[in-house]
Design an enzyme around this catalytic site. Structure first.
Site, short mmCIF file in Angstrom:
data_model
loop_
_atom_site.label_atom_id
_atom_site.label_comp_id
_atom_site.label_asym_id
_atom_site.label_seq_id
_atom_site.Cartn_x
_atom_site.Cartn_y
_atom_site.Cartn_z
N ASN A 16 27.15 39.75 43.27
CA ASN A 16 26.70 40.05 42.13
C ASN A 16 27.46 39.00 41.00
O ASN A 16 27.57 39.48 39.83
CB ASN A 16 27.01 41.36 41.56
CG ASN A 16 28.56 41.65 41.58
OD1 ASN A 16 29.38 40.85 42.12
ND2 ASN A 16 29.02 42.90 41.64
N GLU A 72 33.91 42.84 37.71
CA GLU A 72 32.59 43.28 38.08
C GLU A 72 31.57 42.74 36.80
O GLU A 72 32.14 42.75 35.96
CB GLU A 72 32.36 44.82 38.14
CG GLU A 72 33.39 45.23 39.16
CD GLU A 72 32.78 44.90 40.75
OE1 GLU A 72 32.00 43.51 41.07
OE2 GLU A 72 32.77 45.45 41.72
N HIS A 117 30.70 38.59 40.91
CA HIS A 117 32.32 38.79 40.55
C HIS A 117 32.87 37.73 41.05
O HIS A 117 32.92 36.91 41.98
CB HIS A 117 32.42 39.97 40.82
CG HIS A 117 32.60 40.49 42.00
ND1 HIS A 117 32.71 41.77 42.69
CD2 HIS A 117 32.92 39.59 43.30
CE1 HIS A 117 33.00 41.70 43.91
NE2 HIS A 117 33.27 40.54 44.31
N ASP A 172 43.86 40.41 43.58
CA ASP A 172 43.36 41.99 43.49
C ASP A 172 43.71 42.83 44.60
O ASP A 172 44.14 42.15 45.63
CB ASP A 172 42.05 41.87 43.12
CG ASP A 172 41.01 41.06 44.28
OD1 ASP A 172 41.73 40.84 45.17
OD2 ASP A 172 40.05 40.77 43.86
P1 PGA Z 1 33.44 37.48 50.75
O1 PGA Z 1 33.76 38.43 49.23
O2 PGA Z 1 34.15 36.45 50.68
O3 PGA Z 1 33.81 38.58 51.78
O4 PGA Z 1 32.03 37.27 50.66
C1 PGA Z 1 33.79 37.41 48.03
C2 PGA Z 1 33.97 38.34 46.85
O5 PGA Z 1 33.44 39.54 46.86
O6 PGA Z 1 34.65 37.91 46.30
#
Ligand code: PGA
Length: 264
Positions: A137, A144, A139, A67
């Site tokens: 959450n 999302e 994701h 992404d």
């Molecule tokens: P993080 O993000 O590794 O910075 O916790 C994970 C994500 O949101 O996919």
């Protein structure tokens, strides 16, 4: 699904690097699905160390990132292009033409752009090994909650929770992108193997829902229950809310005896 529970962040980075390095060595022309965020940083550090020690060659590998924020050029310090360059690509020998990250500066025909990203994954032979983090959450990528479980690469509006989790990287909330281009859950499910990394108590609820909860678009990572080759590499804190930890350890012991290649 395999659930590998390690002591802490450093150990999950080492374990994930062992598996990724094994996969690269057994298929040097491997197509990797790559993730950004604080979680895979430890993995990238370990892979860089293996590369520097002369035991890991990425020259024939290909990378597709999950992404990118919409509106951020590759030079923006918070772009995922910049993150990957700083934390991984500038330290290894992945060939430039084999690096693919969604372009955050696309400003029209988003569907056409995203369809071409999907096509370039197919042309490369499909993703052999997809690395994932997980959001609070649930994701994966920027899929999302309520993302279609069949979704493909597309423009996606970020959730309030994701904007809150990431706004401290930006000088003001207005600078924080509100949309991203992300591979879809359907795209991720087509990869041949998935490694999901999670660390810390803040991820415990999402991890438990992803592994032990029902499959639901409300928790995108729960779709991984439909994938035939997923390994969760998580630390004790991220495993906190799992109810079947002893069973996962038993599965791992049996896997080591009967199908060790799944852990190599
Ligand atoms: P993080 O993000 O590794 O910075 O916790 C994970 C994500 O949101 O996919």
């Amino acid at each position: 699904m395999l659930v590998v529970i390690k002591k802490d962040y450093e150990e999950i980075g080492r374990e994930a690097a062992r598996m990724v390095a094994g996969a690269v060595r057994s298929k040097p022309e491997i197509v990797l699905g790559l993730a950004t965020g604080s979680t895979p940083l430890g993995l990238y550090k370990e892979l860089i160390a293996l590369h520097r020690a002369g035991s890991l060659d990425f020259s024939r590998a290909t990378g597709f990132n999950l992404d990118e924020y919409l509106g951020l050029p590759a030079t923006h310090p918070q772009s995922f292009h910049h993150f990957m360059e700083q934390n991984f690509f500038s330290h290894i020998n992945l060939s430039r033409q084999n690096i693919h990250i969604p372009d955050g500066t696309v400003s029209h025909d988003y569907d056409g752009y995203c369809a071409r990203y999907e096509q370039s994954i197919k042309t490369a032979g499909g993703i052999d090994l997809q690395i994932l983090g997980i959001g609070r959450n649930g994701h994966v990528g920027f899929n999302e909650p309520t993302s279609s479980l069949a979704s493909r690469t597309r423009l996606k509006a970020l959730s309030r929770e994701t904007i809150e989790d990431n706004r401290h990287f930006f000088s003001s909330e207005s600078e924080m992108p509100k949309c991203a281009i992300t591979m879809g859950i359907g795209t991720i499910l087509e990869s041949r193997r998935v490694l999901l990394l999670a660390s810390g108590r803040s991820k415990a609820a999402a991890v438990a829902k992803a592994i032990e909860g029902p499959i639901t678009s409300s928790v995108s990572a729960s779709a991984l229950q439909m994938h035939p080759d997923v390994t969760f590499i998580i630390d004790e804190d991220a495993a906190y809310s799992l109810t079947q930890r002893d069973y996962y350890r038993h599965v791992l012991e049996m896997t080591e005896i009967f199908t060790p290649e799944r852990l190599s």
